[in-house]
Design a protein around this motif. Structure first.
Motif: not given
Length: 142
Positions: A39-51, A58-73
């Motif tokens: 997942x970290x290497x970008x070699x495998x995708x993950x589902x919504x539950x995992x996201x 990691x205490x970030x917003x789902x939006x940030x994890x997926x798009x880069x917008x929102x509450x990050x680290x």
């Protein structure tokens, strides 16, 4: 960079901000190390539950994890920048209570400020702001 690479990069940033090693993160998530590393290497995708699990852990917003917008680290907010006239007009059109005249005036002021910031010759106080080129869409009443 692909979307998958961008998500993998943010996943790595989130884990590092949480001061976890990959193996510790995988263990905390209850998934095999190889899966987490992929997942970290970008070699495998993950589902919504995992996201969602990653975002919560990691205490970030789902939006940030997926798009880069929102509450990050670290709780830092990252918002998309409005960079062109259609985006400015769309943002103004979403503000409740503004008339078309209000939108045109606000748009003119914003254009004037942007011109001043860019150092273009349009910063003269005597120049009237140009009217907005796009009108707010009418919302049908129910």
């Amino acid at each position: 960079m692909s979307l998958r690479d961008d998500i993998a990069r943010r996943l790595t940033q989130a884990r590092e901000a949480a001061t976890l090693e990959r193996k510790d993160a995988a263990e905390a998530m209850g998934i095999p190390y190889q899966t987490y590393a992929a997942h970290e290497n970008g070699n495998r995708t993950f589902d919504v539950e995992t996201a969602v699990t990653y975002a919560r852990k990691f205490k970030v917003s789902l939006d940030w994890l997926l798009t880069g917008h929102g509450r990050g680290p670290g709780g830092e907010m990252s918002e998309p920048k409005i960079t062109d006239e259609p985006q400015i007009l769309a943002m103004l059109a979403r503000i409740e209570g503004l008339t078309d005249t209000d939108i045109n005036v606000a748009f003119g002021v914003i254009r004037l400020a942007l011109a001043k910031q860019a150092g273009s010759g349009q910063s003269e106080q005597n120049d009237p702001p140009a009217p907005a080129t796009r009108r707010r869409e009418e919302v049908p009443s129910q």
